[in-house]
Design a protein around this motif. Structure first.
Motif, short mmCIF file in Angstrom:
data_model
loop_
_atom_site.label_atom_id
_atom_site.label_comp_id
_atom_site.label_asym_id
_atom_site.label_seq_id
_atom_site.Cartn_x
_atom_site.Cartn_y
_atom_site.Cartn_z
N ASP A 161 5.25 -51.60 -38.25
CA ASP A 161 6.51 -50.87 -38.11
C ASP A 161 6.49 -49.77 -37.06
O ASP A 161 7.47 -49.04 -36.93
CB ASP A 161 6.96 -50.27 -39.46
N LEU A 162 5.41 -49.63 -36.31
CA LEU A 162 5.42 -48.68 -35.21
C LEU A 162 5.99 -49.33 -33.95
O LEU A 162 5.89 -50.54 -33.75
CB LEU A 162 4.00 -48.17 -34.92
N LEU A 163 6.55 -48.51 -33.10
CA LEU A 163 7.05 -48.93 -31.80
C LEU A 163 6.08 -48.43 -30.74
O LEU A 163 5.30 -47.50 -30.98
CB LEU A 163 8.45 -48.36 -31.55
N TYR A 164 6.14 -49.04 -29.55
CA TYR A 164 5.18 -48.69 -28.50
C TYR A 164 5.92 -48.43 -27.19
O TYR A 164 6.86 -49.14 -26.84
CB TYR A 164 4.16 -49.82 -28.32
N PHE A 165 5.44 -47.40 -26.50
CA PHE A 165 6.01 -47.01 -25.22
C PHE A 165 4.88 -46.76 -24.25
O PHE A 165 3.92 -46.04 -24.58
CB PHE A 165 6.83 -45.72 -25.40
N GLY A 166 4.94 -47.35 -23.05
CA GLY A 166 3.86 -47.11 -22.12
C GLY A 166 3.93 -48.00 -20.90
O GLY A 166 4.96 -48.60 -20.58
N ASP A 167 2.81 -48.08 -20.21
CA ASP A 167 2.69 -48.89 -19.01
C ASP A 167 1.34 -49.59 -19.01
O ASP A 167 0.68 -49.66 -20.06
CB ASP A 167 2.88 -48.03 -17.75
N GLN A 168 0.90 -50.08 -17.87
CA GLN A 168 -0.35 -50.83 -17.83
C GLN A 168 -1.57 -49.95 -18.11
O GLN A 168 -2.66 -50.45 -18.42
CB GLN A 168 -0.52 -51.52 -16.47
N ASN A 169 -1.38 -48.63 -18.03
CA ASN A 169 -2.51 -47.72 -18.21
C ASN A 169 -2.65 -47.17 -19.62
O ASN A 169 -3.69 -46.59 -19.95
CB ASN A 169 -2.39 -46.55 -17.23
N GLY A 170 -1.62 -47.31 -20.46
CA GLY A 170 -1.73 -46.76 -21.80
C GLY A 170 -0.41 -46.78 -22.53
O GLY A 170 0.62 -47.24 -21.99
N PHE A 171 -0.41 -46.28 -23.75
CA PHE A 171 0.80 -46.30 -24.57
C PHE A 171 0.81 -45.17 -25.58
O PHE A 171 -0.23 -44.59 -25.93
CB PHE A 171 0.94 -47.65 -25.29
N LEU A 172 2.02 -44.86 -26.05
CA LEU A 172 2.26 -43.99 -27.19
C LEU A 172 2.77 -44.84 -28.34
O LEU A 172 3.52 -45.80 -28.13
CB LEU A 172 3.33 -42.94 -26.86
N SER A 173 2.41 -44.48 -29.57
CA SER A 173 2.91 -45.15 -30.77
C SER A 173 3.87 -44.21 -31.48
O SER A 173 3.56 -43.04 -31.66
CB SER A 173 1.75 -45.52 -31.70
N TYR A 174 5.00 -44.74 -31.92
CA TYR A 174 5.99 -43.86 -32.54
C TYR A 174 6.89 -44.65 -33.49
O TYR A 174 6.88 -45.88 -33.51
CB TYR A 174 6.84 -43.18 -31.47
N LYS A 175 7.66 -43.91 -34.28
CA LYS A 175 8.70 -44.52 -35.10
C LYS A 175 9.90 -43.59 -35.09
O LYS A 175 9.77 -42.38 -34.91
CB LYS A 175 8.21 -44.78 -36.52
N MET A 176 11.07 -44.17 -35.26
CA MET A 176 12.30 -43.39 -35.27
C MET A 176 12.69 -43.06 -36.71
O MET A 176 12.71 -43.94 -37.57
CB MET A 176 13.43 -44.17 -34.60
N VAL A 177 12.98 -41.79 -36.95
CA VAL A 177 13.52 -41.35 -38.23
C VAL A 177 14.82 -40.62 -37.91
O VAL A 177 14.81 -39.49 -37.39
CB VAL A 177 12.56 -40.42 -38.98
N GLY A 178 15.94 -41.29 -38.16
CA GLY A 178 17.20 -40.76 -37.68
C GLY A 178 17.16 -40.75 -36.15
O GLY A 178 16.79 -41.72 -35.50
#
Length: 327
Positions: A30-47
């Motif tokens: 249930d986590l979402l991922y944001f990033g590029d070829q060098n790395g990523f952040l993991s997050y989730k939306m609450v509201g």
């Protein structure tokens, strides 16, 4: 910047997953991922708030650029269980930054089970040996997974959060084999499982340098020293393999001082209330007893932080409880 496939996340994790919850950040459901070829952040939306779990999984010199790109997409952002280095980056970008608690790190190269503070490990080994119990790493597929599910369900029914598995700050239990994760099972004299302990790998430049104690559970009528036996078996195994560190995970609101960054006073008071209040410790989460238990390992205490860029703070704290499924 798009979501990363699992294979890409795993490759980045093995190179840059140097913090304890990196494995959770890479693979928690249930986590979402944001990033590029060098790395990523993991997050989730609450509201409308983006809740980021821990540090970026990326080279250190790429963290700032990744954070800036994420903030360009999401205006209401909070980061949880981040390192001092990431806290400094966010403080420089105008975030409120509060100490969130401590993570305990045990140096396995010097750790031993000697001394009065570790008597429970020795007692557990003797008591369970006499009753014919053993601890082994075994595959969890098929029938074993079903049996461990029964153990897990019975354990949860005895806890304050019995109706749901916690998430976000805690990776939900996966009763299956997972690449890199270590899974130890406690068997009684009849060969039936009574408990288990799972450990997530911590990587550095492609090598496993430590493990995080991710979860321990056992049947309610099993001797409560089962936790000590499971940990002893895992520690002895890791020491024989030359593993450097054992991470015991987050002790929320423990040792917070807030002397360095631009803190939010409401957040600090909320954390102190949660840590000291008997009601919250009994019915929501036992944060005091958790930190007291970890003290017996004598490990290094490393502060971790929370950072957010929008007020009111109380709303973000309530959203955190929702993100973790505490409420």
């Amino acid at each position: 910047m798009n979501a990363h496939p699992e294979s890409k996340r795993r490759a980045l994790l093995e190179q840059h997953g140097r913090f304890p919850v990196a494995y959770s950040a890479a693979f928690q459901p249930d986590l979402l991922y944001f990033g590029d070829q060098n790395g990523f952040l993991s997050y989730k939306m609450v509201g409308g708030t983006a809740f980021v779990l821990a540090d970026p999984v990326a080279p250190t010199d790429h963290h700032g650029a990744l954070i800036d790109a994420f903030m360009a997409k999401y205006r209401d952002v909070s980061f949880w269980q981040i390192s001092h280095a990431t806290a400094a980056l966010l403080n420089a970008r105008g975030f409120f930054v509060n100490a969130f608690g401590s993570e305990t790190v045990v140096d396995l190269r010097s750790f031993s089970f000697k001394g009065p503070s570790r008597r429970s490990f020795r007692t557990a080994a003797n008591r369970f040996a006499a009753s014919g119990h053993t601890v082994r790493e075994v595959p969890l597929a098929g029938e074993m997974a079903k049996k461990l599910q029964a153990v897990s369900d019975a354990w949860r029914r005895s806890k304050a959060t019995k109706s749901r598995e916690l998430r976000f700050l805690v990776r939900p239990v996966v009763l299956d084999d997972e690449p890199g994760a270590r899974k130890f099972v406690l068997f009684n004299a009849r060969g039936e499982p009574e408990g288990f302990a799972f450990f997530d790998p911590v990587y550095e430049q492609g090598q496993v340098v430590g493990y995080l104690s991710a979860t321990r559970r056992w049947l309610p009528d099993t001797d409560p020293l089962a936790g000590y036996l499971l940990m002893r078996a895992a520690i002895e195994t890791f020491q024989a393999e030359g593993v450097r560190n054992l991470h015991l995970g987050l002790s929320p609101f423990h040792l917070i001082e807030d002397k360095e960054f631009n803190k939010n006073w409401v957040t600090r008071r909320g954390f102190r209330f949660f840590y000291t209040n008997d009601f919250t410790n009994r019915f929501l989460y036992p944060v005091r007893s958790l930190s007291q238990h970890k003290d017996i390992y004598g490990g290094e205490q490393r502060l971790v932080y929370v950072a957010f860029n929008r007020l009111p703070a109380v709303l973000r704290l309530l959203k955190l409880l929702r993100a973790c499924r505490i409420i």
